[in-house]
Design a protein around this motif. Structure first.
Motif, PDB file in Angstrom:
ATOM      1  N   GLN A 171      -4.567  14.071   7.778  1.00 21.75           N
ATOM      2  CA  GLN A 171      -4.636  12.642   8.027  1.00 21.75           C
ATOM      3  C   GLN A 171      -3.643  11.879   7.149  1.00 21.75           C
ATOM      4  OE1 GLN A 171      -8.738  11.559   7.337  1.00 21.75           O
ATOM      5  NE2 GLN A 171      -9.404  12.316   9.336  1.00 21.75           N
ATOM      6  N   VAL A 172      -3.145  10.778   7.689  1.00 23.38           N
ATOM      7  CA  VAL A 172      -2.244   9.893   6.935  1.00 23.38           C
ATOM      8  C   VAL A 172      -3.101   8.771   6.367  1.00 23.38           C
ATOM      9  CG1 VAL A 172      -0.161   8.482   7.028  1.00 23.38           C
ATOM     10  CG2 VAL A 172      -0.381  10.474   8.537  1.00 23.38           C
ATOM     11  N   ARG A 173      -3.552   8.941   5.107  1.00 20.68           N
ATOM     12  CA  ARG A 173      -4.492   7.993   4.517  1.00 20.68           C
ATOM     13  C   ARG A 173      -3.857   7.324   3.306  1.00 20.68           C
ATOM     14  NH1 ARG A 173      -9.576   7.046   5.722  1.00 20.68           N
ATOM     15  NH2 ARG A 173      -9.753   8.957   6.969  1.00 20.68           N
ATOM     16  N   LEU A 174      -3.921   5.986   3.273  1.00 23.36           N
ATOM     17  CA  LEU A 174      -3.302   5.198   2.222  1.00 23.36           C
ATOM     18  C   LEU A 174      -4.207   5.097   0.996  1.00 23.36           C
ATOM     19  CD1 LEU A 174      -1.992   2.316   4.508  1.00 23.36           C
ATOM     20  CD2 LEU A 174      -0.667   4.249   3.615  1.00 23.36           C
ATOM     21  N   ALA A 175      -3.652   4.536  -0.084  1.00 23.86           N
ATOM     22  CA  ALA A 175      -4.434   4.353  -1.308  1.00 23.86           C
ATOM     23  C   ALA A 175      -5.639   3.463  -1.068  1.00 23.86           C
ATOM     24  CB  ALA A 175      -3.541   3.765  -2.404  1.00 23.86           C
ATOM     25  N   SER A 176      -5.532   2.509  -0.146  1.00 23.71           N
ATOM     26  CA  SER A 176      -6.635   1.595   0.156  1.00 23.71           C
ATOM     27  C   SER A 176      -7.744   2.264   0.947  1.00 23.71           C
ATOM     28  CB  SER A 176      -6.102   0.400   0.950  1.00 23.71           C
ATOM     29  OG  SER A 176      -5.545   0.834   2.180  1.00 23.71           O
ATOM     30  N   ALA A 232       4.704   7.488   1.586  1.00 21.31           N
ATOM     31  CA  ALA A 232       4.897   6.467   2.615  1.00 21.31           C
ATOM     32  C   ALA A 232       4.584   5.123   1.975  1.00 21.31           C
ATOM     33  CB  ALA A 232       4.016   6.715   3.827  1.00 21.31           C
ATOM     34  N   LEU A 233       5.300   4.093   2.396  1.00 21.75           N
ATOM     35  CA  LEU A 233       5.193   2.778   1.765  1.00 21.75           C
ATOM     36  C   LEU A 233       4.896   1.718   2.817  1.00 21.75           C
ATOM     37  CD1 LEU A 233       5.627   0.836  -0.677  1.00 21.75           C
ATOM     38  CD2 LEU A 233       8.055   0.810  -0.052  1.00 21.75           C
ATOM     39  N   VAL A 234       3.851   0.909   2.577  1.00 18.33           N
ATOM     40  CA  VAL A 234       3.492  -0.191   3.457  1.00 18.33           C
ATOM     41  C   VAL A 234       3.871  -1.507   2.788  1.00 18.33           C
ATOM     42  CG1 VAL A 234       1.590  -1.431   4.558  1.00 18.33           C
ATOM     43  CG2 VAL A 234       1.607   1.069   4.541  1.00 18.33           C
ATOM     44  N   ILE A 235       4.599  -2.341   3.512  1.00 16.87           N
ATOM     45  CA  ILE A 235       4.989  -3.666   3.020  1.00 16.87           C
ATOM     46  C   ILE A 235       4.704  -4.691   4.109  1.00 16.87           C
ATOM     47  CG2 ILE A 235       6.916  -5.155   2.335  1.00 16.87           C
ATOM     48  CD1 ILE A 235       8.214  -2.723   1.060  1.00 16.87           C
ATOM     49  N   LYS A 236       3.980  -5.761   3.736  1.00 15.74           N
ATOM     50  CA  LYS A 236       3.732  -6.872   4.651  1.00 15.74           C
ATOM     51  C   LYS A 236       4.268  -8.145   4.015  1.00 15.74           C
ATOM     52  CE  LYS A 236      -0.476  -4.639   6.350  1.00 15.74           C
ATOM     53  NZ  LYS A 236      -1.946  -4.717   6.468  1.00 15.74           N
ATOM     54  N   ARG A 237       4.931  -8.958   4.844  1.00 14.63           N
ATOM     55  CA  ARG A 237       5.557 -10.177   4.349  1.00 14.63           C
ATOM     56  C   ARG A 237       5.913 -11.068   5.526  1.00 14.63           C
ATOM     57  NH1 ARG A 237      11.064 -10.541   5.103  1.00 14.63           N
ATOM     58  NH2 ARG A 237      12.175  -8.633   5.702  1.00 14.63           N
ATOM     59  N   SER A 238       6.381 -12.272   5.211  1.00 17.92           N
ATOM     60  CA  SER A 238       6.991 -13.114   6.240  1.00 17.92           C
ATOM     61  C   SER A 238       8.489 -13.186   5.963  1.00 17.92           C
ATOM     62  CB  SER A 238       6.388 -14.519   6.216  1.00 17.92           C
ATOM     63  OG  SER A 238       6.866 -15.242   5.094  1.00 17.92           O
ATOM     64  N   ASP A 291       0.857  -1.179   0.000  1.00 15.05           N
ATOM     65  CA  ASP A 291       0.000   0.000   0.000  1.00 15.05           C
ATOM     66  C   ASP A 291       0.896   1.232   0.000  1.00 15.05           C
ATOM     67  OD1 ASP A 291      -2.349   1.454  -0.055  1.00 15.05           O
ATOM     68  OD2 ASP A 291      -3.228   0.443   1.686  1.00 15.05           O
ATOM     69  N   VAL A 292       0.322   2.368  -0.346  1.00 11.96           N
ATOM     70  CA  VAL A 292       1.145   3.564  -0.494  1.00 11.96           C
ATOM     71  C   VAL A 292       0.344   4.812  -0.152  1.00 11.96           C
ATOM     72  CG1 VAL A 292       0.569   3.827  -2.953  1.00 11.96           C
ATOM     73  CG2 VAL A 292       2.726   4.750  -2.080  1.00 11.96           C
ATOM     74  N   LEU A 293       1.026   5.787   0.405  1.00  9.83           N
ATOM     75  CA  LEU A 293       0.495   7.138   0.580  1.00  9.83           C
ATOM     76  C   LEU A 293       1.238   8.032  -0.391  1.00  9.83           C
ATOM     77  CD1 LEU A 293      -0.841   9.590   2.048  1.00  9.83           C
ATOM     78  CD2 LEU A 293       1.044   9.480   3.675  1.00  9.83           C
ATOM     79  N   ASP A 294       0.527   8.676  -1.284  1.00  7.88           N
ATOM     80  CA  ASP A 294       1.154   9.498  -2.316  1.00  7.88           C
ATOM     81  C   ASP A 294       1.220  10.960  -1.875  1.00  7.88           C
ATOM     82  OD1 ASP A 294       2.165  10.011  -5.054  1.00  7.88           O
ATOM     83  OD2 ASP A 294       0.271  11.105  -5.265  1.00  7.88           O
TER      84      ASP A 294
END
Length: 327
Positions: free
Chosen positions: A109-114, A132-138, A100-103
């Motif tokens: 407010q800090v609101r993402l693309a989602s 801002a960049l959101v990354i989820k992983r294992s 996800d990303v904030l452009d």
């Protein structure tokens, strides 16, 4: 017998003038040498910081969406007791949106693309105009398994894990290693350490007002906590190659993709604007930089700046592969 003759007043003044001129010349050479040395130190530090920050982001983007070889459809719902960070409960462990990303943060407010609003970032201290960049992983390797696989990562008590059951059982649950599991965990299970990152740029390093921007990471442990990584990063700009016809080739390059477009991303283009930590002894100069398709005009100051860029292939995004690929 000739009498000894000393310096006349004029000769003395001339000697003093020559000595002062020599001292001034030496001081000027020293000042120039010191200025050149400081310039070289700042350039070297800026290069090191920029390359290090870019390598961190590239490594995380390559792993985005990898969840212990599990298909997206097999991932569990967020566990009770998930760390709070957004206006959506359990968002930190919601693995259906691994990217996800904030452009171009513009305040407020800090609101993402989602559409998710992040509550765990210091909104008043975020650098305007930065993404801002959101990354989820294992993790790439399991931390604990029945087979005791070689090369496993260390098991840590202050982390969340994605636990998969023995082959064929299909059971996958979340476990907070610091507390009780969200569900009973079978003995023959494989534990994959979860990573949830929010990369952002803050306007200070140590104390508010020190005016040294820094790349930070709000990351998942047993809870969410912020760790600042690289000083001098003052802008993060992201662009995504979107595959709209599922042929594996990017058809468009977007700065602010929708969630559906982001799920079809096949590449990420990362651009970092990095500046020197100190002002240099030079005439203030206005600068114009190009971060991908974004032009940035900067006011006149004495800082050095450089742009660092990289392109990363995204192999683990769900819309591109039915099952998550190997890292």
């Amino acid at each position: 017998m000739r009498r000894a003759r000393g310096l006349t007043f004029v000769e003395l003044l001339l000697s003093i003038a020559l000595a002062l001129f020599l001292v001034a010349a030496i001081l000027q050479v020293y000042r120039i040498g010191k200025s050149v040395l400081r310039w070289q130190v700042e350039v070297a530090r800026m290069e090191e910081n920029g390359r290090h920050a870019l390598a961190l982001l590239v490594r995380e983007l390559r792993m985005a969406g990898f969840f212990g070889r599990q298909a997206a459809a097999d991932l569990p719902a967020p566990a009770p007791g998930a760390p709070a960070c957004a206006d959506s409960p359990g968002w930190v462990l919601d693995l259906q949106t691994p990217l996800d990303v904030l452009d171009d943060f513009a305040g407020g407010q800090v609101r993402l693309a989602s559409g998710t609003q992040l509550l765990c970032l210091p909104a008043s201290r975020l650098m305007p105009g930065s993404d801002a960049l959101v990354i989820k992983r294992s993790a790439a390797l399991p931390s604990r398994s029945a087979g005791n696989e070689p090369g496993m990562r260390d098991f840590t008590r202050s982390r969340w894990y994605l636990v998969t059951d023995a082959p064929g059982s299909g059971q996958t649950v979340f476990v907070d290693a610091a507390g009780a599991p969200s569900q009973p965990v079978p003995s023959a299970a494989t534990w994959w350490q979860l990573h949830s990152h929010i990369f952002y740029v803050r306007d200070y390093t140590q104390d508010p007002g020190d005016a040294i921007p820094v790349l930070c990471d709000e990351r998942l442990g047993s809870s969410m906590r912020s760790v600042c990584l690289v000083e001098g990063v003052e802008r993060l700009q992201l662009e995504f190659g979107i595959d709209s016809d599922a042929d594996g080739i990017a058809d468009s390059l977007l700065r602010a993709p929708t969630p559906a477009q982001l799920a079809s991303a096949v590449s990420a283009h990362v651009h970092l604007q990095v500046r020197s930590l100190r002002e240099l002894h030079r005439r203030p100069q206005a600068q114009s930089l190009q971060l991908g398709t974004t032009a940035v005009d900067l006011p006149a100051d004495r800082y050095l700046r450089r742009v660092f860029s990289a392109t990363v292939a995204l192999y683990n995004i769900p819309a591109r592969s039915g099952a998550h690929a190997l890292p």
